[in-house]
Design an enzyme around this catalytic site. Structure first.
Site, PDB file in Angstrom:
ATOM      1  N   ARG A 216       0.834  -1.215   0.000  1.00 38.28           N
ATOM      2  CA  ARG A 216       0.000   0.000   0.000  1.00 38.28           C
ATOM      3  C   ARG A 216       0.861   1.255   0.000  1.00 38.28           C
ATOM      4  O   ARG A 216       0.481   2.276   0.560  1.00 38.28           O
ATOM      5  CB  ARG A 216      -0.893   0.001   1.223  1.00 38.28           C
ATOM      6  CG  ARG A 216      -0.135  -0.145   2.539  1.00 38.28           C
ATOM      7  CD  ARG A 216      -1.032   0.198   3.690  1.00 38.28           C
ATOM      8  NE  ARG A 216      -0.409  -0.124   4.958  1.00 38.28           N
ATOM      9  CZ  ARG A 216      -0.932   0.182   6.122  1.00 38.28           C
ATOM     10  NH1 ARG A 216      -2.066   0.822   6.176  1.00 38.28           N
ATOM     11  NH2 ARG A 216      -0.319  -0.145   7.225  1.00 38.28           N
TER      12      ARG A 216
ATOM     13  N   ASP B 253      -6.323  -3.807   1.240  1.00 35.63           N
ATOM     14  CA  ASP B 253      -7.049  -2.818   0.441  1.00 35.63           C
ATOM     15  C   ASP B 253      -6.150  -1.691  -0.054  1.00 35.63           C
ATOM     16  O   ASP B 253      -6.594  -0.799  -0.778  1.00 35.63           O
ATOM     17  CB  ASP B 253      -8.237  -2.245   1.220  1.00 35.63           C
ATOM     18  CG  ASP B 253      -7.818  -1.455   2.461  1.00 35.63           C
ATOM     19  OD1 ASP B 253      -6.605  -1.400   2.752  1.00 35.63           O
ATOM     20  OD2 ASP B 253      -8.704  -0.913   3.138  1.00 35.63           O
TER      21      ASP B 253
ATOM     22  N   ARG C 224       6.245   9.879   3.449  1.00 38.90           N
ATOM     23  CA  ARG C 224       7.323   9.499   4.375  1.00 38.90           C
ATOM     24  C   ARG C 224       8.685   9.828   3.774  1.00 38.90           C
ATOM     25  O   ARG C 224       8.920   9.613   2.583  1.00 38.90           O
ATOM     26  CB  ARG C 224       7.221   8.002   4.676  1.00 38.90           C
ATOM     27  CG  ARG C 224       8.261   7.504   5.642  1.00 38.90           C
ATOM     28  CD  ARG C 224       7.833   6.191   6.286  1.00 38.90           C
ATOM     29  NE  ARG C 224       7.800   5.078   5.359  1.00 38.90           N
ATOM     30  CZ  ARG C 224       7.368   3.852   5.694  1.00 38.90           C
ATOM     31  NH1 ARG C 224       6.941   3.604   6.920  1.00 38.90           N
ATOM     32  NH2 ARG C 224       7.367   2.888   4.805  1.00 38.90           N
TER      33      ARG C 224
ATOM     34  N   ARG D 117      15.572  -2.554   3.557  1.00 39.74           N
ATOM     35  CA  ARG D 117      15.292  -3.261   4.805  1.00 39.74           C
ATOM     36  C   ARG D 117      16.089  -4.559   4.831  1.00 39.74           C
ATOM     37  O   ARG D 117      16.566  -5.013   3.779  1.00 39.74           O
ATOM     38  CB  ARG D 117      13.799  -3.622   4.862  1.00 39.74           C
ATOM     39  CG  ARG D 117      12.859  -2.458   4.621  1.00 39.74           C
ATOM     40  CD  ARG D 117      11.612  -2.910   3.850  1.00 39.74           C
ATOM     41  NE  ARG D 117      10.810  -1.754   3.429  1.00 39.74           N
ATOM     42  CZ  ARG D 117       9.797  -1.248   4.119  1.00 39.74           C
ATOM     43  NH1 ARG D 117       9.430  -1.821   5.240  1.00 39.74           N
ATOM     44  NH2 ARG D 117       9.158  -0.188   3.697  1.00 39.74           N
TER      45      ARG D 117
ATOM     46  N   ASP E 112      11.196  -7.182   7.789  1.00 41.86           N
ATOM     47  CA  ASP E 112      10.815  -6.184   6.783  1.00 41.86           C
ATOM     48  C   ASP E 112      10.620  -4.814   7.419  1.00 41.86           C
ATOM     49  O   ASP E 112      10.485  -3.820   6.697  1.00 41.86           O
ATOM     50  CB  ASP E 112       9.533  -6.601   6.050  1.00 41.86           C
ATOM     51  CG  ASP E 112       8.387  -6.906   7.004  1.00 41.86           C
ATOM     52  OD1 ASP E 112       8.563  -7.776   7.867  1.00 41.86           O
ATOM     53  OD2 ASP E 112       7.331  -6.257   6.894  1.00 41.86           O
ATOM     54  N   ASN E 113      10.597  -4.756   8.733  1.00 42.84           N
ATOM     55  CA  ASN E 113      10.436  -3.478   9.421  1.00 42.84           C
ATOM     56  C   ASN E 113      11.732  -3.036  10.086  1.00 42.84           C
ATOM     57  O   ASN E 113      11.715  -2.227  11.011  1.00 42.84           O
ATOM     58  CB  ASN E 113       9.311  -3.573  10.453  1.00 42.84           C
ATOM     59  CG  ASN E 113       7.949  -3.740   9.805  1.00 42.84           C
ATOM     60  OD1 ASN E 113       7.771  -3.376   8.646  1.00 42.84           O
ATOM     61  ND2 ASN E 113       7.015  -4.293  10.537  1.00 42.84           N
TER      62      ASN E 113
ATOM     63  N   ASP F 258       8.351   2.159  10.343  1.00 44.12           N
ATOM     64  CA  ASP F 258       7.085   1.444  10.484  1.00 44.12           C
ATOM     65  C   ASP F 258       6.501   1.524  11.883  1.00 44.12           C
ATOM     66  O   ASP F 258       6.584   0.601  12.684  1.00 44.12           O
ATOM     67  CB  ASP F 258       7.230  -0.020  10.026  1.00 44.12           C
ATOM     68  CG  ASP F 258       6.619  -0.179   8.651  1.00 44.12           C
ATOM     69  OD1 ASP F 258       5.625   0.504   8.388  1.00 44.12           O
ATOM     70  OD2 ASP F 258       7.147  -0.971   7.855  1.00 44.12           O
TER      71      ASP F 258
HETATM   72  P1  AMP Z   1       3.507  -4.043   8.152  1.00 41.50           P
HETATM   73  O1  AMP Z   1       3.371  -5.092   9.192  1.00 41.50           O
HETATM   74  O2  AMP Z   1       2.540  -2.886   8.324  1.00 41.50           O
HETATM   75  O3  AMP Z   1       4.891  -3.580   8.004  1.00 41.50           O
HETATM   76  O4  AMP Z   1       3.042  -4.669   6.765  1.00 41.50           O
HETATM   77  C1  AMP Z   1       3.460  -5.941   6.355  1.00 41.50           C
HETATM   78  C2  AMP Z   1       3.089  -6.166   4.901  1.00 41.50           C
HETATM   79  O5  AMP Z   1       1.676  -6.037   4.704  1.00 41.50           O
HETATM   80  C3  AMP Z   1       3.715  -5.199   3.931  1.00 41.50           C
HETATM   81  O6  AMP Z   1       4.001  -5.915   2.765  1.00 41.50           O
HETATM   82  C4  AMP Z   1       2.630  -4.185   3.694  1.00 41.50           C
HETATM   83  O7  AMP Z   1       2.769  -3.516   2.464  1.00 41.50           O
HETATM   84  C5  AMP Z   1       1.402  -5.053   3.710  1.00 41.50           C
HETATM   85  N1  AMP Z   1       0.185  -4.334   4.093  1.00 41.50           N
HETATM   86  C6  AMP Z   1      -0.154  -3.859   5.320  1.00 41.50           C
HETATM   87  N2  AMP Z   1      -1.345  -3.257   5.284  1.00 41.50           N
HETATM   88  C7  AMP Z   1      -1.796  -3.328   4.004  1.00 41.50           C
HETATM   89  C8  AMP Z   1      -2.978  -2.890   3.318  1.00 41.50           C
HETATM   90  N3  AMP Z   1      -3.966  -2.245   3.957  1.00 41.50           N
HETATM   91  N4  AMP Z   1      -3.075  -3.158   2.007  1.00 41.50           N
HETATM   92  C9  AMP Z   1      -2.101  -3.810   1.343  1.00 41.50           C
HETATM   93  N5  AMP Z   1      -0.977  -4.255   1.926  1.00 41.50           N
HETATM   94  C10 AMP Z   1      -0.815  -4.015   3.249  1.00 41.50           C
HETATM   95 MG    MG Z   2       6.287  -2.779   7.255  1.00 43.05          MG
END
Ligand code: AMP
Ligand code: MG
Length: 493
Positions: free
Chosen positions: A95, A127, A178, A185, A253-254, A263
């Protein structure tokens, strides 16, 4: 005649130029009715951007992703990642989009990136959207971290999209712009290593050129680069631990390789000192608990080290020994940073062998009596100044603290030419204002209802976290135990 003022980004996109295979060209989803909620004028200044241009409808259209500015090359970046220990070979920006890179006024390369800008090829079931509350939260905590002197990605702006999105209920959507030293990462290296050795080498060379050009001259540049990242993370995690920051979702990944915090999902600051503190609703096992963060950082760095083995030596056996040595230097590096930070917090000018025991004894007392971390450290400067009452009042039973004080105070004051200066210096490293969970929630709830006043007020308080100001007493106080006890945060929504 009307002149259209656009923010002038002077893009130079090295990632798109050099890292084919690690991105997909993509466009943001159009936001129906963008409205600027927050603009970081301080950061805009660092980037040499015109604030009025950013505020203009044309500027907001860029910040929300509706208009691609000249020179930008929007891409969704690919990365993999260990999430709570389990490996996903393909995560990526589900996203988010990298718009491009600019050089700031100091000549440092910074990514301009949009988060919440719609589905991408990496979106899986998501989404592609983000809600106003979590994006303002990321902005607020990021700025608080920056003001605390902790390396971090920062928001340039948060723009409401004018669209409602589905979460537990319907929530207003937003895009966060951002700014980061880069979005490389640990998971980026995992993605490349899992695909193609040539891609991995290109990524490592790109990362070295961007973040540690001097290691290119080392005998073994890739090993030296690994050491560079280990050191950057040891320093970063020590800073988190010194202010009670809990990231909450330290998946690979974070974790950046630049050493910036990234993140801000379920992160929160600890109130009562307890290494087992977890706020994230999904962290059932306490993997990312406060006290576990150095261990997890090292675990993540082990994953980075594994990806680099084929670059460090042709034969795995020749690479594993030196890479392991570097990895195993993490605890010592962390301790060096953390102890130096703790000495500053305690007003100690030099190091003694028994400092660690003395510090651990204080933390054990704080833990046993659930003493507020921020309040206690801030109150120690008054103890140096001769008034121990504010610190004592934080303990339900002050007797063990009374017994501890002389062990520390003699060290802080003996030999100090100017004791008042010791207290002043302590107040420069022990914040009085942190983003307390109840204040953050209050500000975000109001912002989600359309009232940005509490948010703006809290941002202003947190911009100067070390300067006590009259009238801000409420911002320095811990939450009631009832609030603190049940506090939960939710991931990346
Ligand atoms: P995060 O834990 O927020 O760092 O996200 C982990 C993964 O989920 C990453 O690949 C993000 O891009 C994906 N992600 C998180 N929220 C969404 C969203 N609402 N729509 C699409 N991808 C998402
Ligand atoms: Mg992330």
């Amino acid at each position: 005649m009307s002149v259209v003022i656009r923010p002038q980004f002077d893009f130079d996109n090295s990632y798109v130029r050099e890292m084919e295979g690690l991105f997909e060209h993509w466009q943001a989803t159009q936001a129906p009715a963008p409205r600027l909620l927050a603009l970081n004028t301080d950061l805009a200044g660092e980037l040499d951007l015109d604030i009025e241009a950013l505020r203009s409808p044309e500027g907001v259209a860029v910040l929300v992703g509706n208009v691609v500015p000249d020179g930008a090359s929007p891409v969704a970046q690919a990365y993999a990642g260990h999430q709570f220990g389990g490996f996903s070979p393909r995560l990526g920006d589900g996203r988010a989009l990298l718009l491009g890179e600019v050089l700031d006024v100091q000549g440092n390369r910074r990514d301009i990136h949009l988060k919440g800008s719609g589905r991408t090829p990496f979106a899986r079931g998501g989404d592609g959207k983000a809600a106003v509350g979590p994006m303002l939260r990321e902005h607020l905590i990021g700025e608080a971290m920056h003001a605390l002197g902790i390396p971090t990605t920062r928001a340039l702006a948060v723009v409401a999209t004018g669209e409602m999105i589905h979460r537990e209920g319907m929530l207003p959507g937003a895009v966060l712009a951002r700014v980061a030293a880069s979005h490389l990462r640990v998971g980026t290296f995992q993605y490349a290593a899992n695909r193609d050795p040539q891609l991995l080498r290109r990524l490592a060379d790109h990362a070295i050129a961007r973040h540690a050009p001097s290691v290119a001259d080392a005998d073994n540049p890739y090993l030296a680069y690994f050491e560079h990242v280990v050191e950057a993370q040891a320093s970063l995690i020590a800073k988190w631990m010194l202010v009670g920051f809990i990231h909450g979702v330290m998946n690979t990944d974070n974790m950046t390789i630049s050493g910036e915090t990234i993140d801000y999902g379920p992160c929160a600051f600890m109130d009562a000192y307890d290494p087992a503190t977890v706020f994230s609703s999904i962290d059932h096992a306490g993997r990312y608990a406060f006290g576990n963060q150095p261990h997890i950082a090292q675990w993540n760095l082990a994953r980075l080290g594994e990806t680099l083995l084929p670059l460090i030596a042709d034969e795995p056996d020749a690479a594993i020994g030196p890479a392991t040595d570097v990895l195993h230097s993490f605890p010592e590096r962390f301790l060096v940073h953390w102890q130096a930070g703790m000495r500053a917090k305690l007003g100690l000018a030099d190091a003694h062998d028994d400092d660690l025991v003395m510090i651990d004894d204080l933390l054990a007392l704080m833990h046993a009596q659930r003493v507020d971390h921020t309040s206690l450290f801030r109150s120690l400067s008054a103890v140096v100044g001769g008034d121990a009452e504010p610190a004592r009042a934080l303990f339900s039973d002050p007797a063990p603290f009374d017994a501890w004080v002389p062990r520390w105070l003699d060290r802080a004051t003996s030999g100090a030419a100017d004791i008042a200066a010791v207290a002043v210096a302590m107040d420069r490293v022990n914040p009085i204002y942190i983003p307390r969970n109840h204040l953050v929630e209050e500000a975000l709830a109001a912002a989600t209802e359309g009232d940005l006043e509490p948010f703006d007020a809290l941002m202003a308080v947190l911009a100067a976290p070390f300067d006590a100001r009259p009238g801000l007493e409420r911002y320095a106080e811990p939450a009631t135990p009832a609030f603190a006890g049940g506090y939960q945060t939710f991931c990346g929504t």
